[in-house]
Design an enzyme around this catalytic site. Structure first.
Site: not given
Ligand code: SP5
Ligand code: ZN
Length: 317
Positions: A137, A171, A173, A260
């Site tokens: 990212h 990934d 994302h 993920d």
């Molecule tokens: C490298 C990668 O997989 N980055 C992913 C970043 C995604 N973040 C956005 C979603 C944030 C959700 N956070 C949830 C909080 C849980 N404690």
């Molecule tokens: Zn990711």
């Protein structure tokens, strides 16, 4: 095949992120790499520890000098266990700095870069770089999505000095950073399979119509998927992405690997069950070599060891 890791991934411990208006615990924790490493040990793979930061001159081909300087200076301001949400060069509220983030990111990037050099000099055909923090990212001028320095992009940049490079990103994302960094180039092909940005981070990129620009037109390929996709259809999409890599006929391949996509990942989840990661690995096996695997996301810490062993079992089958 060799697995590269830097023990100083421990140094970067983000405390919290802001999500949906709430301060929550941070999903990107050091144990992730400990677990994946455990999986690699179970398989008896050759493992090499390299705890060295990457040289500045290799980063500066990918990130702006001001951006890197900003991260370095901000980290110096942080005391002890504090964290700081940067006010500049950042795209979201998920990517905090801690005192040792800069150092950990330099060491993470070095793994990918070192891996690229091992492929270039022919000493390995497959390298797995256990990068943390992740990278895909991170853009030229911005951190985002738990990423500070784009490890895969730095490796691809190094490899592109001796040939054509394909980057395949699986990934959960979309790798907005990697896409941005090669968007105008025809010597580095980027193809990404990810959850549709309509429902998943980073939301603003990863759509089908982003195909590259200028001479890069046709060398960027996004395959947005429904989070409800069946594993069978996912594997079909993956095979077809690999076909597009083969059509490009690269001299080197970089795989941005996220776990993920696992069904029970706390922030992702494309419905892929543990045992199906053997099949994912077996499909990935069809990528041409030399191949550099760069670790990206994957947040179900208790399952990461098994996710890694399953994937690698398929890859080496
Ligand atoms: C490298 C990668 O997989 N980055 C992913 C970043 C995604 N973040 C956005 C979603 C944030 C959700 N956070 C949830 C909080 C849980 N404690
Ligand atoms: Zn990711």
């Amino acid at each position: 095949m060799v697995v590269l890791y830097a023990d100083d991934y421990h140094l970067h411990v983000p405390k919290f992120e802001y999500y949906d208006g709430r301060k929550t615990t941070h999903a990107e924790q050091p144990d992730r790499i400990a677990e994946i490493l455990k999986g690699c040990k179970i398989l008896g793979l050759k493992i090499e520890e390299i705890n060295k930061p990457i040289s500045k001159r290799f980063i500066e081909k990918t990130h702006s000098v001001h951006y890197i300087q900003y991260i370095k200076n901000k980290c110096l301001e942080i005391r002890n266990e504090d964290q700081l949400m940067p006010s500049a060069f950042i795209k979201d509220t998920y990517t905090p700095l801690t005192r040792h983030t800069y150092e950990a990111a330099l060491k993470s990037a070095n793994l990918a870069h070192h891996g690229a050099k091992l492929l270039k000099n022919g000493s390995e055909q497959v390298v797995y770089a256990l990068c943390r923090p992740p990278g895909h990212h991170a853009e030229n001028n911005a951190m985002a999505g738990y990423c500070y320095i784009n490890n895969a992009a730095i490796a691809a940049q190094e490899l592109s000095q001796s040939g054509r490079v394909a980057i395949i990103d699986i990934d959960y994302h979309h790798g907005n950073g990697t896409q941005q960094l090669f968007y105008e180039r025809d010597d580095v092909f980027y193809v990404s399979l990810h959850a549709s940005p309509e429902s998943a981070f980073p939301h603003s990129t990863g759509f089908k119509d982003e195909i590259g620009i200028g001479k890069g037109e046709g060398f960027n390929k996004n395959v947005p998927l429904s989070p409800e996709i069946s594993t069978e259809n996912y594997l079909t999409a993956l095979r077809s992405a690999i076909e597009s890599v083969n059509e490009f006929a690269p001299d080197y391949v970089v795989l941005s690997l996220g776990f993920d996509t696992y069904a029970n990942d706390p922030i992702g989840g494309l419905g892929i069950e543990l045992e199906s990661f053997v099949d994912v690995g077996a499909v990935i096996k069809n990528l041409p070599r030399p191949l550099l695997i760069v670790q990206e996301g994957g947040y179900q810490v208790s399952k990461l060891s098994e996710l890694a062993t399953n994937f690698l079992t398929g890859l080496n089958s």
